[in-house]
Design a protein around this motif. Structure first.
Motif, PDB file in Angstrom:
ATOM      1  N   VAL A 158     -52.122 126.076 -37.804  1.00 42.47           N
ATOM      2  CA  VAL A 158     -50.676 125.939 -37.672  1.00 42.47           C
ATOM      3  C   VAL A 158     -49.984 127.244 -38.059  1.00 42.47           C
ATOM      4  CG1 VAL A 158     -48.643 124.705 -38.514  1.00 42.47           C
ATOM      5  CG2 VAL A 158     -50.735 123.449 -38.022  1.00 42.47           C
ATOM      6  N   LEU A 159     -50.454 127.883 -39.117  1.00 38.59           N
ATOM      7  CA  LEU A 159     -49.869 129.156 -39.536  1.00 38.59           C
ATOM      8  C   LEU A 159     -50.079 130.230 -38.475  1.00 38.59           C
ATOM      9  CD1 LEU A 159     -48.410 130.641 -41.799  1.00 38.59           C
ATOM     10  CD2 LEU A 159     -50.637 131.225 -42.746  1.00 38.59           C
ATOM     11  N   TYR A 160     -51.256 130.258 -37.885  1.00 37.69           N
ATOM     12  CA  TYR A 160     -51.537 131.225 -36.821  1.00 37.69           C
ATOM     13  C   TYR A 160     -50.611 131.000 -35.620  1.00 37.69           C
ATOM     14  CZ  TYR A 160     -53.841 133.413 -32.877  1.00 37.69           C
ATOM     15  OH  TYR A 160     -54.102 134.145 -31.742  1.00 37.69           O
ATOM     16  N   LEU A 161     -50.475 129.743 -35.195  1.00 37.73           N
ATOM     17  CA  LEU A 161     -49.610 129.438 -34.054  1.00 37.73           C
ATOM     18  C   LEU A 161     -48.148 129.780 -34.365  1.00 37.73           C
ATOM     19  CD1 LEU A 161     -51.184 126.067 -32.891  1.00 37.73           C
ATOM     20  CD2 LEU A 161     -51.369 128.304 -31.777  1.00 37.73           C
ATOM     21  N   ASN A 162     -47.710 129.504 -35.595  1.00 37.13           N
ATOM     22  CA  ASN A 162     -46.349 129.839 -35.999  1.00 37.13           C
ATOM     23  C   ASN A 162     -46.127 131.350 -35.941  1.00 37.13           C
ATOM     24  OD1 ASN A 162     -43.717 129.392 -37.200  1.00 37.13           O
ATOM     25  ND2 ASN A 162     -44.603 130.215 -39.070  1.00 37.13           N
ATOM     26  N   SER A 163     -47.072 132.115 -36.453  1.00 34.92           N
ATOM     27  CA  SER A 163     -46.947 133.574 -36.437  1.00 34.92           C
ATOM     28  C   SER A 163     -46.985 134.112 -35.008  1.00 34.92           C
ATOM     29  CB  SER A 163     -48.070 134.209 -37.264  1.00 34.92           C
ATOM     30  OG  SER A 163     -47.968 133.816 -38.604  1.00 34.92           O
ATOM     31  N   LEU A 164     -47.828 133.531 -34.181  1.00 37.15           N
ATOM     32  CA  LEU A 164     -47.923 133.963 -32.789  1.00 37.15           C
ATOM     33  C   LEU A 164     -46.609 133.711 -32.048  1.00 37.15           C
ATOM     34  CD1 LEU A 164     -49.782 135.063 -30.542  1.00 37.15           C
ATOM     35  CD2 LEU A 164     -50.389 132.696 -30.039  1.00 37.15           C
TER      36      LEU A 164
ATOM     37  N   ILE B  20     -44.029 136.500 -30.462  1.00 42.39           N
ATOM     38  CA  ILE B  20     -43.576 136.442 -29.064  1.00 42.39           C
ATOM     39  C   ILE B  20     -42.055 136.463 -29.011  1.00 42.39           C
ATOM     40  CG2 ILE B  20     -43.468 134.974 -27.013  1.00 42.39           C
ATOM     41  CD1 ILE B  20     -46.371 134.111 -27.693  1.00 42.39           C
ATOM     42  N   GLY B  21     -41.408 135.727 -29.921  1.00 47.16           N
ATOM     43  CA  GLY B  21     -39.941 135.714 -29.970  1.00 47.16           C
ATOM     44  C   GLY B  21     -39.366 137.086 -30.276  1.00 47.16           C
ATOM     45  N   VAL B  22     -39.944 137.789 -31.231  1.00 44.97           N
ATOM     46  CA  VAL B  22     -39.474 139.138 -31.566  1.00 44.97           C
ATOM     47  C   VAL B  22     -39.697 140.073 -30.383  1.00 44.97           C
ATOM     48  CG1 VAL B  22     -39.921 141.139 -33.049  1.00 44.97           C
ATOM     49  CG2 VAL B  22     -39.739 138.864 -34.044  1.00 44.97           C
ATOM     50  N   PHE B  23     -40.839 139.951 -29.727  1.00 44.01           N
ATOM     51  CA  PHE B  23     -41.144 140.794 -28.571  1.00 44.01           C
ATOM     52  C   PHE B  23     -40.117 140.572 -27.462  1.00 44.01           C
ATOM     53  CE2 PHE B  23     -43.389 141.426 -24.502  1.00 44.01           C
ATOM     54  CZ  PHE B  23     -43.689 142.783 -24.636  1.00 44.01           C
ATOM     55  N   ILE B  24     -39.761 139.326 -27.211  1.00 46.15           N
ATOM     56  CA  ILE B  24     -38.771 139.013 -26.170  1.00 46.15           C
ATOM     57  C   ILE B  24     -37.417 139.621 -26.514  1.00 46.15           C
ATOM     58  CG2 ILE B  24     -37.441 137.120 -25.127  1.00 46.15           C
ATOM     59  CD1 ILE B  24     -40.058 135.464 -25.211  1.00 46.15           C
ATOM     60  N   VAL B  25     -37.007 139.501 -27.782  1.00 40.95           N
ATOM     61  CA  VAL B  25     -35.720 140.079 -28.195  1.00 40.95           C
ATOM     62  C   VAL B  25     -35.735 141.595 -28.012  1.00 40.95           C
ATOM     63  CG1 VAL B  25     -34.231 140.511 -30.194  1.00 40.95           C
ATOM     64  CG2 VAL B  25     -35.103 138.213 -29.770  1.00 40.95           C
ATOM     65  N   ILE B  26     -36.823 142.244 -28.404  1.00 40.05           N
ATOM     66  CA  ILE B  26     -36.923 143.702 -28.243  1.00 40.05           C
ATOM     67  C   ILE B  26     -36.851 144.075 -26.767  1.00 40.05           C
ATOM     68  CG2 ILE B  26     -38.514 145.663 -28.437  1.00 40.05           C
ATOM     69  CD1 ILE B  26     -39.349 144.565 -31.145  1.00 40.05           C
ATOM     70  N   MET B  27     -37.480 143.292 -25.914  1.00 37.73           N
ATOM     71  CA  MET B  27     -37.476 143.598 -24.483  1.00 37.73           C
ATOM     72  C   MET B  27     -36.093 143.374 -23.853  1.00 37.73           C
ATOM     73  SD  MET B  27     -40.416 144.755 -23.986  1.00 37.73           S
ATOM     74  CE  MET B  27     -40.552 144.864 -22.242  1.00 37.73           C
ATOM     75  N   LEU B  28     -35.327 142.418 -24.375  1.00 37.87           N
ATOM     76  CA  LEU B  28     -34.032 142.094 -23.779  1.00 37.87           C
ATOM     77  C   LEU B  28     -32.900 143.014 -24.222  1.00 37.87           C
ATOM     78  CD1 LEU B  28     -34.094 138.186 -23.858  1.00 37.87           C
ATOM     79  CD2 LEU B  28     -34.458 139.699 -21.899  1.00 37.87           C
ATOM     80  N   VAL B  29     -33.021 143.624 -25.385  1.00 40.50           N
ATOM     81  CA  VAL B  29     -31.962 144.510 -25.872  1.00 40.50           C
ATOM     82  C   VAL B  29     -32.101 145.855 -25.159  1.00 40.50           C
ATOM     83  CG1 VAL B  29     -31.040 145.711 -27.891  1.00 40.50           C
ATOM     84  CG2 VAL B  29     -31.860 143.356 -28.107  1.00 40.50           C
ATOM     85  N   PRO B  30     -31.067 146.277 -24.463  1.00 41.53           N
ATOM     86  CA  PRO B  30     -31.165 147.530 -23.698  1.00 41.53           C
ATOM     87  C   PRO B  30     -31.445 148.743 -24.601  1.00 41.53           C
ATOM     88  CG  PRO B  30     -29.175 146.305 -23.105  1.00 41.53           C
ATOM     89  CD  PRO B  30     -29.783 145.612 -24.284  1.00 41.53           C
ATOM     90  N   GLY B  31     -32.469 149.510 -24.244  1.00 38.37           N
ATOM     91  CA  GLY B  31     -32.810 150.727 -24.964  1.00 38.37           C
ATOM     92  C   GLY B  31     -33.624 150.526 -26.228  1.00 38.37           C
ATOM     93  N   GLU B  32     -33.898 149.291 -26.601  1.00 37.82           N
ATOM     94  CA  GLU B  32     -34.598 149.033 -27.857  1.00 37.82           C
ATOM     95  C   GLU B  32     -36.048 149.514 -27.813  1.00 37.82           C
ATOM     96  OE1 GLU B  32     -34.500 147.887 -31.807  1.00 37.82           O
ATOM     97  OE2 GLU B  32     -32.886 148.068 -30.359  1.00 37.82           O
ATOM     98  N   VAL B  33     -36.717 149.334 -26.688  1.00 43.80           N
ATOM     99  CA  VAL B  33     -38.111 149.781 -26.573  1.00 43.80           C
ATOM    100  C   VAL B  33     -38.198 151.297 -26.769  1.00 43.80           C
ATOM    101  CG1 VAL B  33     -40.100 149.952 -25.033  1.00 43.80           C
ATOM    102  CG2 VAL B  33     -38.759 147.857 -25.082  1.00 43.80           C
ATOM    103  N   ASP B  34     -37.275 152.034 -26.165  1.00 45.58           N
ATOM    104  CA  ASP B  34     -37.270 153.492 -26.329  1.00 45.58           C
ATOM    105  C   ASP B  34     -36.994 153.882 -27.769  1.00 45.58           C
ATOM    106  OD1 ASP B  34     -37.822 154.001 -23.667  1.00 45.58           O
ATOM    107  OD2 ASP B  34     -35.691 154.015 -23.099  1.00 45.58           O
ATOM    108  N   ARG B  35     -36.073 153.177 -28.429  1.00 47.90           N
ATOM    109  CA  ARG B  35     -35.776 153.502 -29.829  1.00 47.90           C
ATOM    110  C   ARG B  35     -36.974 153.251 -30.716  1.00 47.90           C
ATOM    111  NH1 ARG B  35     -29.986 151.498 -29.031  1.00 47.90           N
ATOM    112  NH2 ARG B  35     -30.944 149.453 -28.982  1.00 47.90           N
TER     113      ARG B  35
END
Length: 148
Positions: A32-38, A42-57
């Motif tokens: 359960v802890l592994y699935l929660n962390s995963l 994924i949620g943090v990755f999606i937010v980083i991908m959606l914010v314009p210019g965040e990947v470059d920063r």
């Protein structure tokens, strides 16, 4: 206050979901802890991908070549995992509400220490009463819960 409200709301929901998942689906605590962390990653990755210019920063961050920064960053990440484990074990042993109240007590203790250590606390009767009211409620709940 809105951000704090949503932080508290999602923290409580996380505790309830972790407890229910481990009980209903008969999964081990580590699964359960592994699935929660995963899912969190994924949620943090999606937010980083959606914010314009965040990947470059992130890629062009100046301190990635600084060994001291990378060491501290890795240590902070490791301690975040340890904190998640501690919260999960507390929630699976106790109720989600107990874990939330323990977190509240920790925050209140941190607030009291910050009043005297930080040097930047400006006394306000409203905030002082609020902190004391919060710790009083936490202590009453703890006494009622553990008294029987």
């Amino acid at each position: 206050y809105i951000v704090i409200f949503f932080n508290d709301l999602f923290t409580a929901l996380n505790g309830v979901i972790l407890k229910r998942t481990s009980e209903e689906y008969k999964k081990s605590k580590m699964t359960v802890l592994y699935l929660n962390s995963l899912l969190s990653a994924i949620g943090v990755f999606i937010v980083i991908m959606l914010v314009p210019g965040e990947v470059d920063r992130v890629q062009n961050f100046d301190l990635w070549s600084n060994t001291s920064f990378v060491t501290h960053f890795m240590f902070a990440s490791l301690m975040g995992s340890v904190l998640n484990l501690a919260i999960f074990l507390c929630t699976s042993t106790n109720s989600a509400l107990t874990t939330t109240v323990v977190g509240c007590l920790k925050n209140v203790l941190t607030s009291y220490i910050g009043m005297f250590v930080g040097g930047d606390y400006i006394f306000s009767l409203l905030s002082f009463v609020g902190i004391n009211l919060s710790i009083a409620g936490s202590l009453v709940y703890a006494r009622a819960t553990f008294k029987g």
